[in-house]
Design a protein around this motif. Structure first.
Motif, PDB file in Angstrom:
ATOM      1  N   HIS A   5       0.983  -1.227  -0.048  1.00 31.15           N
ATOM      2  CA  HIS A   5       0.205   0.187   0.269  1.00 31.15           C
ATOM      3  C   HIS A   5       0.878   1.058   0.145  1.00 31.15           C
ATOM      4  N   LYS A   6       2.011   1.527   0.368  1.00 29.60           N
ATOM      5  CA  LYS A   6       2.762   2.279   0.321  1.00 29.60           C
ATOM      6  C   LYS A   6       3.242   2.927  -0.627  1.00 29.60           C
ATOM      7  N   LEU A   7       3.572   2.170  -1.667  1.00 31.36           N
ATOM      8  CA  LEU A   7       3.409   2.972  -3.174  1.00 31.36           C
ATOM      9  C   LEU A   7       2.465   2.998  -3.582  1.00 31.36           C
ATOM     10  N   TYR A   8       1.548   2.303  -3.762  1.00 28.66           N
ATOM     11  CA  TYR A   8       0.154   2.135  -4.183  1.00 28.66           C
ATOM     12  C   TYR A   8      -0.148   3.852  -3.890  1.00 28.66           C
TER      13      TYR A   8
ATOM     14  N   SER B 231       0.174  11.895  -5.368  1.00 32.18           N
ATOM     15  CA  SER B 231       0.524  11.313  -5.872  1.00 32.18           C
ATOM     16  C   SER B 231      -0.085  11.947  -6.824  1.00 32.18           C
ATOM     17  N   GLY B 232       1.093  12.218  -8.104  1.00 33.12           N
ATOM     18  CA  GLY B 232       0.099  13.155  -9.225  1.00 33.12           C
ATOM     19  C   GLY B 232      -0.349  12.295  -9.996  1.00 33.12           C
ATOM     20  N   GLU B 233      -0.873  12.246 -10.934  1.00 34.05           N
ATOM     21  CA  GLU B 233      -2.081  11.947 -11.810  1.00 34.05           C
ATOM     22  C   GLU B 233      -1.055  11.194 -12.978  1.00 34.05           C
ATOM     23  N   MET B 234       0.104  11.055 -13.488  1.00 35.65           N
ATOM     24  CA  MET B 234       1.013  10.289 -14.230  1.00 35.65           C
ATOM     25  C   MET B 234       0.282   9.147 -14.437  1.00 35.65           C
ATOM     26  N   ILE B 235       0.972   8.387 -12.939  1.00 23.55           N
ATOM     27  CA  ILE B 235       0.822   7.071 -13.097  1.00 23.55           C
ATOM     28  C   ILE B 235      -1.193   6.398 -13.017  1.00 23.55           C
ATOM     29  N   LEU B 236      -1.756   7.178 -13.064  1.00 25.21           N
ATOM     30  CA  LEU B 236      -3.352   6.446 -12.670  1.00 25.21           C
ATOM     31  C   LEU B 236      -3.660   6.693 -13.943  1.00 25.21           C
TER      32      LEU B 236
ATOM     33  N   SER C 265     -11.971   4.432  -8.683  1.00 25.51           N
ATOM     34  CA  SER C 265     -11.862   5.335  -7.839  1.00 25.51           C
ATOM     35  C   SER C 265     -11.850   4.696  -6.689  1.00 25.51           C
ATOM     36  N   LEU C 266     -12.527   3.084  -6.524  1.00 25.67           N
ATOM     37  CA  LEU C 266     -12.990   2.769  -5.504  1.00 25.67           C
ATOM     38  C   LEU C 266     -10.889   2.381  -4.003  1.00 25.67           C
ATOM     39  N   MET C 267     -10.260   2.394  -5.579  1.00 29.19           N
ATOM     40  CA  MET C 267      -8.729   1.710  -4.927  1.00 29.19           C
ATOM     41  C   MET C 267      -7.968   3.104  -4.118  1.00 29.19           C
ATOM     42  N   THR C 268      -8.686   4.249  -4.806  1.00 24.05           N
ATOM     43  CA  THR C 268      -7.877   5.163  -4.766  1.00 24.05           C
ATOM     44  C   THR C 268      -8.699   5.558  -3.671  1.00 24.05           C
ATOM     45  N   TRP C 269     -10.502   5.257  -3.376  1.00 27.15           N
ATOM     46  CA  TRP C 269     -10.861   6.037  -2.005  1.00 27.15           C
ATOM     47  C   TRP C 269      -9.904   4.971  -0.707  1.00 27.15           C
TER      48      TRP C 269
ATOM     49  N   LEU D  31      -7.047   2.944  -0.465  1.00 33.51           N
ATOM     50  CA  LEU D  31      -5.874   3.926   0.299  1.00 33.51           C
ATOM     51  C   LEU D  31      -5.993   5.038   0.961  1.00 33.51           C
ATOM     52  N   ASP D  32      -6.425   6.311   0.171  1.00 38.98           N
ATOM     53  CA  ASP D  32      -7.069   7.614   1.166  1.00 38.98           C
ATOM     54  C   ASP D  32      -7.211   7.747   2.256  1.00 38.98           C
ATOM     55  N   ASN D  33      -8.432   6.747   2.491  1.00 39.57           N
ATOM     56  CA  ASN D  33      -9.030   6.456   4.016  1.00 39.57           C
ATOM     57  C   ASN D  33      -8.231   5.120   4.537  1.00 39.57           C
ATOM     58  N   ASN D  34      -6.978   5.577   3.983  1.00 44.20           N
ATOM     59  CA  ASN D  34      -6.409   4.454   4.964  1.00 44.20           C
ATOM     60  C   ASN D  34      -6.701   2.834   5.181  1.00 44.20           C
ATOM     61  N   MET D  35      -7.248   2.295   4.067  1.00 39.02           N
ATOM     62  CA  MET D  35      -8.127   1.125   4.369  1.00 39.02           C
ATOM     63  C   MET D  35      -8.867   0.996   5.547  1.00 39.02           C
ATOM     64  N   PRO D  36      -9.755   1.484   5.385  1.00 39.83           N
ATOM     65  CA  PRO D  36     -10.622   0.954   7.120  1.00 39.83           C
ATOM     66  C   PRO D  36     -11.219  -0.467   6.369  1.00 39.83           C
ATOM     67  N   TYR D  37     -11.553  -0.905   5.320  1.00 37.60           N
ATOM     68  CA  TYR D  37     -12.505  -2.188   5.668  1.00 37.60           C
ATOM     69  C   TYR D  37     -11.380  -3.427   4.802  1.00 37.60           C
ATOM     70  N   SER D  38     -11.712  -4.731   4.553  1.00 34.97           N
ATOM     71  CA  SER D  38     -10.631  -5.275   4.404  1.00 34.97           C
ATOM     72  C   SER D  38     -11.096  -5.350   2.563  1.00 34.97           C
ATOM     73  N   ALA D  39      -9.857  -5.997   2.101  1.00 27.49           N
ATOM     74  CA  ALA D  39      -9.560  -6.440   0.486  1.00 27.49           C
ATOM     75  C   ALA D  39     -11.078  -7.010  -0.127  1.00 27.49           C
ATOM     76  N   GLU D  40     -11.293  -8.140   1.105  1.00 27.31           N
ATOM     77  CA  GLU D  40     -12.511  -9.359   0.636  1.00 27.31           C
ATOM     78  C   GLU D  40     -14.010  -8.064   0.728  1.00 27.31           C
ATOM     79  N   ARG D  41     -14.193  -7.030   1.898  1.00 28.54           N
ATOM     80  CA  ARG D  41     -15.177  -6.132   1.777  1.00 28.54           C
ATOM     81  C   ARG D  41     -15.165  -5.413   0.385  1.00 28.54           C
ATOM     82  N   MET D  42     -13.847  -5.175   0.372  1.00 32.42           N
ATOM     83  CA  MET D  42     -13.803  -3.921  -0.899  1.00 32.42           C
ATOM     84  C   MET D  42     -13.841  -4.979  -2.218  1.00 32.42           C
TER      85      MET D  42
END
Lengths: 232, 232
Positions: A104-107, A115-120, A162-166, A168-179
């Motif tokens: 998650h740090k890199l992502y 981050s910049g928008e470049m990689i997005l 957008s789910l992914m960035t949300w 990450l930006d919110n420090n992953m409040p739900y599990s990967a399974e839930r997402m």
DNA sequence: TCTTTTTTTGAACACAATGTTCAGTAATGA
DNA sequence: TCATTACTGAACATTGTGTTCAAAAAAAGA
């Protein structure tokens, strides 16, 4: 068997610069970082940096490329093991959330607010290219759809990102399974209405043939194993 | 009645700088523009620029603010005329697509591939703030939903923005009406499954009370007048 | 019109960051 | 051991940023 080994100095220098970039992104965000910052943190010479990368962006991009390769290999392995019957099902989206959570740090550097928008954009193009072919195939010889296929594809990709960035930006409040589950809830009804009909499991599977790369094949599992939409 | 008139020189200078920025964005994309480019094109002095704006971003932002105000006034006017019975219904999303189409040069600068991400983020926040309250209200005293309300809101906003940017980047191949329809097709089923139930027309209307700003009120029409999803 | 106020000008300046060059030094692998 | 390859570091040209200030021009007000 192993191709010619890379000079130890090269891998060391690259590793140092990548590590420096990652910690700096955490500290001050990608945009604010200067090449000099990276040099100071990694403790390498200025000319060394430019001997390896054209600029800051290329350094970040190479981190991403590395991770993408890693992920695709993992997916390929999973898919192969599925063929031998070990694993019943591969869940691409779930695996993607897991993988993202692990790194998650890199992502976050890649996709987060900092981050910049470049990689997005890069990521967007990557997913779009991956999806547009199969989805078009899915609709071959069928009548016109309520929503143009490019828009549906674009929409699915942007939903995932957008789910992914949300997340990450919110420090992953739900599990990967839930997402993963949430993604299904949000995307499944869209696919049905956008195509104007229910799409059968067998249809997806018939496309996920031998010729597609592992990660693409795996993507189909997104649609194949449903189990979504509780209490409906 | 009219508040004190702005110095003619000021409006002239600002207009020149905005026009310069717009044509430059078309030519080489926002990121590539330097302050010097703007000065040369607008033919104003360097110190003049910095007397008006802190940097390039602030100049772009002020263009956007201006347009947003314009749009909100138009929406308010439409909403008021609706109350008097002249116009039967206000379609926020449709109006937004129309407005965007009319000013597509600026919006392309703001939201297209060529632009920076800065304003997209601003726009994102604006729409999110606008939606999150009413949507939460909508679910007051109701049981938990299949998808957290923040995620649903985030998803709706990003759906709209991704449609918008796609439309602009591809030189608006469909009409505003068609894009509005597509947005409905993509979002309506999502709202239903994300809330875990059908949401009644009367519910939306009961919230769109007197105290909400015009554009927000208008937003409800997104849900209120359905007519979406053909041949279902 | 004349006066006062405000805005614009342009050139000079300090500064920060980029990306290149090159001769000298150090590490590596065979 | 030794040829090869990579790193160093300081200097340099270049580009862009944002500030300053006294003089000139334009507008507003009376």
């Amino acid at each position: 068997m192993k191709e010619k080994r890379e000079d130890r100095r090269i891998s060391r220098t690259r590793r140092l610069m990548h590590e420096a970039l990652m910690t700096l992104i955490e500290e001050k965000g990608y945009e604010a970082i200067t090449v000099q910052d990276i040099l100071d943190r990694a403790d390498v010479g200025r000319s060394t940096f430019y001997a390896h990368y054209r600029d800051k962006d290329e350094l970040l991009l190479s981190s991403f490329e590395h991770l993408r390769t890693l992920f695709e290999q993992q997916q390929q392995a999973l898919f192969d093991s599925r063929r031998t019957g070990a694993e019943p099902e591969v869940h691409f989206i779930l695996e993607l959330f897991r993988h993202t959570g692990q790194h998650h740090k890199l992502y976050k550097a890649i996709a987060g607010k900092q981050s910049g928008e470049m990689i997005l954009k890069y990521f967007n193009r990557y997913l779009y290219t991956m999806l547009i072919g199969p989805l078009t195939e899915l609709n071959r010889n069928k009548k016109s759809m309520p929503v143009p296929i490019e828009i549906t594809t674009h929409h699915l990709v942007s939903t995932l990102l957008s789910l992914m960035t949300w997340w990450l930006d919110n420090n992953m409040p739900y599990s990967a399974e839930r997402m993963d589950e949430i993604f299904r809830i949000l995307s499944t009804p869209v696919i049905e209405t956008a195509f104007g009909r229910k799409v059968q499991k067998s249809e997806y599977e018939s496309i996920a043939g031998e010729h597609l790369p592992g990660s693409v094949k795996a993507f189909y599992s997104l649609f194949v194993d449903s189990g979504c939409c509780p209490d409906k």
